[in-house]
Design a protein around this motif. Structure first.
Motif, mmCIF file in Angstrom:
data_model
loop_
_atom_site.group_PDB
_atom_site.id
_atom_site.type_symbol
_atom_site.label_atom_id
_atom_site.label_comp_id
_atom_site.label_asym_id
_atom_site.label_seq_id
_atom_site.Cartn_x
_atom_site.Cartn_y
_atom_site.Cartn_z
ATOM 1 N N GLY A 1 -71.442 -35.583 12.199
ATOM 2 C CA GLY A 1 -72.645 -35.280 11.439
ATOM 3 C C GLY A 1 -73.773 -36.248 11.721
ATOM 4 O O GLY A 1 -74.947 -35.861 11.716
ATOM 5 N N ARG A 2 -73.437 -37.501 11.983
ATOM 6 C CA ARG A 2 -74.475 -38.512 12.203
ATOM 7 C C ARG A 2 -75.092 -38.412 13.589
ATOM 8 O O ARG A 2 -76.318 -38.491 13.733
ATOM 9 N N PHE A 3 -74.269 -38.235 14.614
ATOM 10 C CA PHE A 3 -74.774 -38.285 15.989
ATOM 11 C C PHE A 3 -74.881 -36.916 16.663
ATOM 12 O O PHE A 3 -75.543 -36.797 17.690
ATOM 13 N N GLU A 4 -74.220 -35.904 16.126
ATOM 14 C CA GLU A 4 -74.247 -34.552 16.670
ATOM 15 C C GLU A 4 -74.013 -34.499 18.185
ATOM 16 O O GLU A 4 -74.834 -33.973 18.941
ATOM 17 N N PRO A 5 -72.899 -35.040 18.658
ATOM 18 C CA PRO A 5 -72.597 -34.921 20.083
ATOM 19 C C PRO A 5 -72.298 -33.479 20.456
ATOM 20 O O PRO A 5 -71.869 -32.681 19.614
ATOM 21 N N ASP B 1 -67.859 -26.847 11.057
ATOM 22 C CA ASP B 1 -68.731 -27.782 10.346
ATOM 23 C C ASP B 1 -69.926 -28.239 11.167
ATOM 24 O O ASP B 1 -71.005 -28.521 10.625
ATOM 25 N N HIS B 2 -69.739 -28.335 12.496
ATOM 26 C CA HIS B 2 -70.767 -28.988 13.311
ATOM 27 C C HIS B 2 -71.205 -28.176 14.522
ATOM 28 O O HIS B 2 -72.041 -28.650 15.298
ATOM 29 N N GLY B 3 -70.671 -26.977 14.696
ATOM 30 C CA GLY B 3 -71.082 -26.162 15.827
ATOM 31 C C GLY B 3 -70.817 -26.849 17.137
ATOM 32 O O GLY B 3 -69.833 -27.564 17.295
ATOM 33 N N GLU B 4 -71.706 -26.673 18.080
ATOM 34 C CA GLU B 4 -71.537 -27.267 19.410
ATOM 35 C C GLU B 4 -72.284 -28.577 19.564
ATOM 36 O O GLU B 4 -72.238 -29.209 20.604
ATOM 37 N N GLY B 5 -73.010 -28.995 18.507
ATOM 38 C CA GLY B 5 -73.761 -30.236 18.609
ATOM 39 C C GLY B 5 -75.086 -30.006 19.310
ATOM 40 O O GLY B 5 -75.469 -28.895 19.654
ATOM 41 N N ARG B 6 -75.824 -31.091 19.499
ATOM 42 C CA ARG B 6 -77.123 -30.987 20.150
ATOM 43 C C ARG B 6 -76.974 -30.848 21.655
ATOM 44 O O ARG B 6 -76.073 -31.411 22.250
ATOM 45 N N PRO B 7 -77.907 -30.134 22.317
ATOM 46 C CA PRO B 7 -77.882 -30.081 23.777
ATOM 47 C C PRO B 7 -78.178 -31.450 24.350
ATOM 48 O O PRO B 7 -78.854 -32.264 23.704
ATOM 49 N N PRO B 8 -77.699 -31.764 25.558
ATOM 50 C CA PRO B 8 -77.978 -33.067 26.151
ATOM 51 C C PRO B 8 -79.481 -33.293 26.300
ATOM 52 O O PRO B 8 -80.239 -32.363 26.581
#
Length: 248
Positions: free
Chosen positions: A167-171, A238-245
């Motif tokens: 949740g904090r860094f969204e890798p 909960d977090h999906g795939e995270g942020r794109p690079p």
């Protein structure tokens, strides 16, 4: 100490770092008149990795600001999701976070882990050398100057640790693509190429395999797959795939 006296406001999320007898929202503090505000905050026990911004009398100031008498300092928490400079986003975990490291790797997150205690200076230097976000529950380690970037792991429970870090860094999440033992990338492998590394029962029962390009470990959907799949599915919900690079 007879230096300037300032007022410091601490948000609830950061009060756990304060001494037990000082965990209040507003603190009166006498400074030495020469130390930076960043040093003053750290002297209270709060790692700057957990501070999103500092404000004095309502205006943002850098950590190098030297507090003057009568100033009101507001310590703010990091924004979530937290932006980390540079790309790609990679982590380094200390010796006490082995389970978290394996779960991050299970999700395809680059998570280096020191299984032996190499010491705080070496860990911080490795973070800087490889530009990795150091994750730790050691407050002293996160206050080291050579550290490139860091994050405090607030819980001692692996499930909560994983949820907090994601949740904090969204890798970006790419489950089943990384070796949980050594962090190396996985590739598809045919049975014949790995047969000499399989027990007879495994060879007879399974046909689909992956191989670590780093340590040569072999993976298949064995008895633990259902339990691991539950971890993966919960993270994706909960977090999906995270942020794109980030570009560059």
């Amino acid at each position: 100490m007879t230096g300037p006296r300032v007022t410091i406001k601490i948000p609830a999320e950061l009060r756990l770092f304060l001494p037990a007898d000082r965990r209040t929202e507003v603190l009166g503090l006498t400074t030495d008149g020469s130390s930076s505000l960043g040093h003053v905050v750290e002297s209270l026990g709060i790692p700057l990795t957990e501070v999103g911004a500092l404000a004095v009398d309502g205006r943002d100031v850098p950590t190098g600001h030297v507090p003057a008498a009568g100033e009101v300092v507001e310590v703010r928490t990091v924004c979530r999701p937290q932006a980390v400079p540079g790309a790609p986003l990679r982590f380094l975990l200390d010796v006490h976070l082995g389970t978290l490291a394996r779960r991050l790797r299970l999700l395809g997150v680059d998570a280096a882990y020191e299984s032996e205690d190499i010491g705080d200076p070496a860990l911080a230097a490795l973070s800087a050398e490889e530009r990795r976000v150091l994750l730790s529950r050691d407050r002293g380690l996160l206050r080291r100057r050579e550290l490139w970037a860091g994050g405090y792991v607030y819980s001692d429970r692996p499930e909560e640790q994983l949820h907090d870090v994601l949740g904090r860094f969204e890798p970006v999440l790419a489950p089943w693509t990384r070796c949980v033992a050594c962090n190396g990338p996985l590739r598809d492998a045919d049975k014949e190429s790995v047969r000499d590394r399989l027990a007879d029962g495994t060879s007879r029962t399974y046909d689909v395999f992956a191989e670590c390009t780093g340590c040569g470990g072999v993976y298949w959907r064995g008895a633990h797959h259902t339990r691991l799949s539950a971890v993966v599915e919960q993270a994706l919900r909960d977090h999906g795939e995270g942020r794109p690079p980030a570009a560059g």
